[in-house]
Design a protein around this motif. Structure first.
Motif, PDB file in Angstrom:
ATOM      1  N   CYS A 124     -24.947  91.883 -22.379  1.00  0.00           N
ATOM      2  CA  CYS A 124     -26.443  91.712 -22.616  1.00  0.00           C
ATOM      3  C   CYS A 124     -27.340  92.129 -21.462  1.00  0.00           C
ATOM      4  O   CYS A 124     -28.281  92.624 -21.559  1.00  0.00           O
ATOM      5  CB  CYS A 124     -26.485  90.252 -22.852  1.00  0.00           C
ATOM      6  N   ARG A 125     -26.577  91.909 -20.180  1.00  0.00           N
ATOM      7  CA  ARG A 125     -27.524  92.012 -19.118  1.00  0.00           C
ATOM      8  C   ARG A 125     -27.028  93.123 -18.221  1.00  0.00           C
ATOM      9  O   ARG A 125     -25.899  93.060 -17.527  1.00  0.00           O
ATOM     10  CB  ARG A 125     -27.661  90.595 -18.162  1.00  0.00           C
ATOM     11  N   SER A 126     -27.611  94.210 -17.830  1.00  0.00           N
ATOM     12  CA  SER A 126     -27.147  95.166 -17.108  1.00  0.00           C
ATOM     13  C   SER A 126     -27.794  94.899 -15.691  1.00  0.00           C
ATOM     14  O   SER A 126     -28.811  95.017 -15.414  1.00  0.00           O
ATOM     15  CB  SER A 126     -27.806  96.580 -17.578  1.00  0.00           C
ATOM     16  N   GLU A 127     -26.780  94.892 -14.790  1.00  0.00           N
ATOM     17  CA  GLU A 127     -26.852  94.615 -13.238  1.00  0.00           C
ATOM     18  C   GLU A 127     -26.249  95.919 -12.589  1.00  0.00           C
ATOM     19  O   GLU A 127     -25.347  96.773 -13.102  1.00  0.00           O
ATOM     20  CB  GLU A 127     -26.192  93.594 -13.156  1.00  0.00           C
ATOM     21  N   PRO A 128     -26.810  96.240 -11.434  1.00  0.00           N
ATOM     22  CA  PRO A 128     -26.372  97.296 -10.612  1.00  0.00           C
ATOM     23  C   PRO A 128     -24.757  97.015 -10.530  1.00  0.00           C
ATOM     24  O   PRO A 128     -24.211  96.069 -10.187  1.00  0.00           O
ATOM     25  CB  PRO A 128     -26.915  97.164  -9.489  1.00  0.00           C
ATOM     26  N   VAL A 129     -23.864  98.167 -10.716  1.00  0.00           N
ATOM     27  CA  VAL A 129     -22.471  98.292 -10.677  1.00  0.00           C
ATOM     28  C   VAL A 129     -22.162  98.567  -9.147  1.00  0.00           C
ATOM     29  O   VAL A 129     -22.376  99.679  -9.022  1.00  0.00           O
ATOM     30  CB  VAL A 129     -21.844  98.915 -11.695  1.00  0.00           C
ATOM     31  N   SER A 130     -21.682  97.677  -8.409  1.00  0.00           N
ATOM     32  CA  SER A 130     -21.237  98.272  -6.883  1.00  0.00           C
ATOM     33  C   SER A 130     -19.765  98.037  -6.753  1.00  0.00           C
ATOM     34  O   SER A 130     -19.242  98.752  -5.898  1.00  0.00           O
ATOM     35  CB  SER A 130     -21.920  97.254  -6.036  1.00  0.00           C
ATOM     36  N   ASN A 131     -19.012  97.379  -7.692  1.00  0.00           N
ATOM     37  CA  ASN A 131     -17.474  97.102  -7.432  1.00  0.00           C
ATOM     38  C   ASN A 131     -17.050  98.393  -7.835  1.00  0.00           C
ATOM     39  O   ASN A 131     -17.344  98.957  -8.813  1.00  0.00           O
ATOM     40  CB  ASN A 131     -17.190  96.194  -8.314  1.00  0.00           C
ATOM     41  N   ALA A 132     -15.937  98.904  -7.206  1.00  0.00           N
ATOM     42  CA  ALA A 132     -15.280 100.342  -7.310  1.00  0.00           C
ATOM     43  C   ALA A 132     -14.473 100.346  -8.674  1.00  0.00           C
ATOM     44  O   ALA A 132     -14.488 101.287  -9.245  1.00  0.00           O
ATOM     45  CB  ALA A 132     -14.251 100.503  -6.358  1.00  0.00           C
ATOM     46  N   ILE A 133     -14.101  99.065  -9.121  1.00  0.00           N
ATOM     47  CA  ILE A 133     -13.133  99.001 -10.686  1.00  0.00           C
ATOM     48  C   ILE A 133     -14.450  99.446 -11.570  1.00  0.00           C
ATOM     49  O   ILE A 133     -14.314 100.169 -12.565  1.00  0.00           O
ATOM     50  CB  ILE A 133     -12.977  97.902 -10.884  1.00  0.00           C
ATOM     51  N   TRP A 134     -15.833  98.734 -11.620  1.00  0.00           N
ATOM     52  CA  TRP A 134     -16.814  99.036 -12.580  1.00  0.00           C
ATOM     53  C   TRP A 134     -17.115 100.502 -12.419  1.00  0.00           C
ATOM     54  O   TRP A 134     -17.795 101.218 -13.212  1.00  0.00           O
ATOM     55  CB  TRP A 134     -17.665  98.080 -12.298  1.00  0.00           C
ATOM     56  N   GLN A 135     -17.321 101.123 -11.143  1.00  0.00           N
ATOM     57  CA  GLN A 135     -17.794 102.301 -11.026  1.00  0.00           C
ATOM     58  C   GLN A 135     -17.056 103.521 -11.767  1.00  0.00           C
ATOM     59  O   GLN A 135     -17.571 104.415 -12.469  1.00  0.00           O
ATOM     60  CB  GLN A 135     -17.787 102.899  -9.534  1.00  0.00           C
ATOM     61  N   GLU A 136     -15.580 103.287 -11.574  1.00  0.00           N
ATOM     62  CA  GLU A 136     -14.924 104.368 -12.372  1.00  0.00           C
ATOM     63  C   GLU A 136     -14.742 103.988 -13.941  1.00  0.00           C
ATOM     64  O   GLU A 136     -14.242 104.835 -14.364  1.00  0.00           O
ATOM     65  CB  GLU A 136     -13.440 104.361 -11.577  1.00  0.00           C
ATOM     66  N   SER A 137     -15.097 102.725 -14.257  1.00  0.00           N
ATOM     67  CA  SER A 137     -15.260 102.375 -15.648  1.00  0.00           C
ATOM     68  C   SER A 137     -16.505 102.339 -16.619  1.00  0.00           C
ATOM     69  O   SER A 137     -16.747 101.904 -17.546  1.00  0.00           O
ATOM     70  CB  SER A 137     -14.383 100.964 -15.823  1.00  0.00           C
ATOM     71  N   ARG A 138     -17.522 102.947 -15.845  1.00  0.00           N
ATOM     72  CA  ARG A 138     -18.742 102.931 -16.211  1.00  0.00           C
ATOM     73  C   ARG A 138     -19.065 103.448 -17.529  1.00  0.00           C
ATOM     74  O   ARG A 138     -19.765 102.925 -18.219  1.00  0.00           O
ATOM     75  CB  ARG A 138     -19.873 103.391 -15.384  1.00  0.00           C
ATOM     76  N   ALA A 139     -18.291 104.424 -17.807  1.00  0.00           N
ATOM     77  CA  ALA A 139     -18.356 105.003 -19.217  1.00  0.00           C
ATOM     78  C   ALA A 139     -18.048 103.939 -20.233  1.00  0.00           C
ATOM     79  O   ALA A 139     -18.375 104.138 -21.416  1.00  0.00           O
ATOM     80  CB  ALA A 139     -17.447 106.309 -19.210  1.00  0.00           C
ATOM     81  N   ASN A 140     -17.299 103.063 -19.965  1.00  0.00           N
ATOM     82  CA  ASN A 140     -16.720 102.108 -20.974  1.00  0.00           C
ATOM     83  C   ASN A 140     -17.711 100.870 -21.105  1.00  0.00           C
ATOM     84  O   ASN A 140     -16.898 100.043 -21.559  1.00  0.00           O
ATOM     85  CB  ASN A 140     -15.144 101.900 -20.719  1.00  0.00           C
ATOM     86  N   VAL A 141     -18.687 100.853 -20.417  1.00  0.00           N
ATOM     87  CA  VAL A 141     -19.644  99.643 -20.216  1.00  0.00           C
ATOM     88  C   VAL A 141     -20.800  99.997 -21.175  1.00  0.00           C
ATOM     89  O   VAL A 141     -21.406 100.987 -20.913  1.00  0.00           O
ATOM     90  CB  VAL A 141     -19.921  99.243 -18.972  1.00  0.00           C
ATOM     91  N   HIS A 142     -21.141  98.979 -22.035  1.00  0.00           N
ATOM     92  CA  HIS A 142     -22.334  99.474 -22.825  1.00  0.00           C
ATOM     93  C   HIS A 142     -23.130  98.156 -23.070  1.00  0.00           C
ATOM     94  O   HIS A 142     -22.557  96.977 -22.753  1.00  0.00           O
ATOM     95  CB  HIS A 142     -21.843  99.636 -24.127  1.00  0.00           C
ATOM     96  N   THR A 143     -24.444  98.206 -22.899  1.00  0.00           N
ATOM     97  CA  THR A 143     -25.095  97.178 -23.253  1.00  0.00           C
ATOM     98  C   THR A 143     -25.685  96.916 -24.755  1.00  0.00           C
ATOM     99  O   THR A 143     -25.407  97.911 -25.457  1.00  0.00           O
ATOM    100  CB  THR A 143     -26.674  97.066 -22.423  1.00  0.00           C
ATOM    101  N   LEU A 144     -26.131  95.587 -25.045  1.00  0.00           N
ATOM    102  CA  LEU A 144     -26.321  95.519 -26.538  1.00  0.00           C
ATOM    103  C   LEU A 144     -27.400  96.457 -27.083  1.00  0.00           C
ATOM    104  O   LEU A 144     -27.578  97.034 -28.213  1.00  0.00           O
ATOM    105  CB  LEU A 144     -26.651  94.153 -26.832  1.00  0.00           C
ATOM    106  N   ASP A 145     -28.513  96.795 -26.019  1.00  0.00           N
ATOM    107  CA  ASP A 145     -29.605  97.626 -26.475  1.00  0.00           C
ATOM    108  C   ASP A 145     -29.056  99.126 -26.781  1.00  0.00           C
ATOM    109  O   ASP A 145     -29.757  99.753 -27.526  1.00  0.00           O
ATOM    110  CB  ASP A 145     -30.696  97.390 -25.595  1.00  0.00           C
ATOM    111  N   GLU A 146     -27.890  99.427 -26.161  1.00  0.00           N
ATOM    112  CA  GLU A 146     -27.454 100.645 -26.286  1.00  0.00           C
ATOM    113  C   GLU A 146     -26.652 100.897 -27.728  1.00  0.00           C
ATOM    114  O   GLU A 146     -26.754 102.246 -28.061  1.00  0.00           O
ATOM    115  CB  GLU A 146     -26.550 101.151 -25.055  1.00  0.00           C
ATOM    116  N   VAL A 147     -26.101 100.150 -28.039  1.00  0.00           N
ATOM    117  CA  VAL A 147     -25.264  99.982 -29.305  1.00  0.00           C
ATOM    118  C   VAL A 147     -26.164  99.555 -30.595  1.00  0.00           C
ATOM    119  O   VAL A 147     -25.592 100.232 -31.685  1.00  0.00           O
ATOM    120  CB  VAL A 147     -23.931  99.495 -29.055  1.00  0.00           C
ATOM    121  N   ARG A 148     -27.490  99.083 -30.427  1.00  0.00           N
ATOM    122  CA  ARG A 148     -27.817  98.387 -31.473  1.00  0.00           C
ATOM    123  C   ARG A 148     -29.001  99.016 -31.813  1.00  0.00           C
ATOM    124  O   ARG A 148     -30.089  99.267 -30.935  1.00  0.00           O
ATOM    125  CB  ARG A 148     -28.095  96.766 -31.238  1.00  0.00           C
ATOM    126  N   ILE A 149     -29.285  99.340 -33.044  1.00  0.00           N
ATOM    127  CA  ILE A 149     -30.723 100.038 -33.650  1.00  0.00           C
ATOM    128  C   ILE A 149     -31.552  98.674 -33.694  1.00  0.00           C
ATOM    129  O   ILE A 149     -31.256  97.640 -34.174  1.00  0.00           O
ATOM    130  CB  ILE A 149     -30.587 100.603 -35.170  1.00  0.00           C
TER     131      ILE A 149
END
Length: 403
Positions: free
Chosen positions: A372-397
């Motif tokens: 629900c809440r998009s925060e700056p991604v600083s962790n290396a794990i999340w940096q390489e997985s950013r393509a698989n992270v979505h917010t509800l606003d991105e997927v919902r009309i």
């Protein structure tokens, strides 16, 4: 049905003790001065009061009230009908008045009042049916039943009150929303037709054909071979196209007091489950939330006929209350099976999400994160997985209406 009886408190001139006292005084004075007209009037008033009092005291005997609903599982903004069946199994006619307390989650179709009133007169040995249309407004599980039932004489002078303890239950599913195309990582290990699949499914058989020398001998259908006097082999049904496990972490919503975001997340999960089920995917659900009425909140990923209604019912009963951590439950499920993907829903990318991400990487299980809440991604794990992270606003009309 357990019934508690008590006297109605509605004030009228006939059920007032003070009125009875004054009528008695007038009767005494009229008799003392030999006023026959006044005596007859006072006597008739006392007679009517006594008769209606006795009438009211007997009104609740052999009266049965039954509540039916045409739908027990609905979506928000869907209308269902409450049927009230009242049966008077005695010679004495009565008047009955039923009051419903609907609350904010349910409402009348023809008005905004939260109270529903039904009133009718019932003759001897008569059965009446009363109908009211109710609209569901909010997700959850609710009891539908009369707040109180008043029965009394047809003149309405006296009443008795019944308080039933039983009620019907209405399950309101989360609202279905329109979703944008989601690139959910899928694992289609067995997506090819059964004859070409590298792994055969020995349970589902489509038919037989002539035996091929390259096929294993365990696939020979001996009964069909004897019938055709030629070796026949089994043709298997195509294996499942995909398995998706929907995971919801409730603790992060409770910690951030995000009740509205929690409801919105449930709507997205329900909509995604419907989409995946319509595509033939096996869908499962796991969460660490508490259910209204108790019960298990985890479902294995299958394509059974009752799987989708079971998922929607769990989402309808789910509360924003946590029962332990989700990580141990996820590790047990992820370690017990292979060949499925995971969609993880949380308020934000916290430490619990990072642990689930590491477990899925170690088990080679594709996973997508929905937050629900998009925060700056600083962790290396999340940096390489950013393509698989979505917010509800991105997927919902944004247009929010039932499908």
């Amino acid at each position: 049905m357990t019934i508690e009886l008590e006297e109605s408190r509605e004030p009228t001139i006939f059920n007032s003790l003070l009125m009875c006292f004054f009528v008695g005084i007038f009767l005494f004075i009229a008799l003392l001065h030999r006023q026959s007209e006044l005596s007859l009037l006072a006597f008739l008033i006392l007679l009517v009061m006594a008769a209606t009092k006795l009438w009211s005291s007997m009104s609740h005997y052999r009266v049965a009230v039954k509540i039916n609903v045409d739908k027990q599982r609905v979506f928000p903004d869907e209308i269902f009908t409450i049927e009230t069946i009242v049966e008077n199994a005695k010679l004495l006619p009565i008047r009955i008045r039923i009051q419903w307390s609907l609350g904010r989650a349910l409402g009348r179709v023809d008005g905004d009042e939260q109270t529903l009133r039904q009133e009718t007169g019932i003759l001897w040995y008569q059965r009446v049916q009363l109908h009211s249309d109710i609209v569901a407004r909010r997700r959850g599980v609710y009891q539908v039943g009369p707040h109180c039932i008043h029965s009394g004489d047809l003149l309405g002078f006296f009443e008795k009150e019944k308080k039933p303890q039983e009620a019907a239950h209405i399950i309101v599913y989360p609202r279905l929303a329109f979703l944008k195309p989601v690139n959910l990582p899928m694992r289609d290990l067995f997506g090819m037709p059964g004859a070409k699949s590298p792994v055969k499914d020995p349970i589902f058989i489509l038919g037989t054909r002539d035996y091929q020398p390259s096929s294993p001998s365990r696939h020979i259908h001996w009964k069909a071979s004897a019938r055709h006097l030629k070796l026949q082999e089994k043709i298997f049904e195509p294996s499942e196209q995909g398995k998706v496990l929907l995971a919801l972490e409730v603790g992060s919503f409770r910690e951030n007091m995000a009740k509205d975001e929690f409801e919105s997340t449930l709507e997205v999960i329900a909509s995604l489950a419907v989409q995946l089920h319509s595509k033939g995917c096996a869908v499962g659900l796991v969460t660490n939330g508490v259910l209204t009425g108790g019960g298990s909140s985890n479902l294995a990923a299958t394509r059974a006929s009752g799987q989708l209604p079971a998922i929607l019912e769990i989402l309808a009963r789910l509360q924003i209350r946590q029962k332990g951590a989700l990580e141990p439950i996820m590790r047990r499920i992820l370690g017990s099976g292979r060949g499925f993907s995971c969609a993880y829903f949380s308020y934000n990318l916290d430490q619990a999400a990072a642990e689930i991400r590491n477990d899925c990487r170690w088990l080679n299980i594709p996973i997508g994160f929905f937050i629900c809440r998009s925060e700056p991604v600083s962790n290396a794990i999340w940096q390489e997985s950013r393509a698989n992270v979505h917010t509800l606003d991105e997927v919902r009309i944004q247009e929010n209406r039932p499908v």
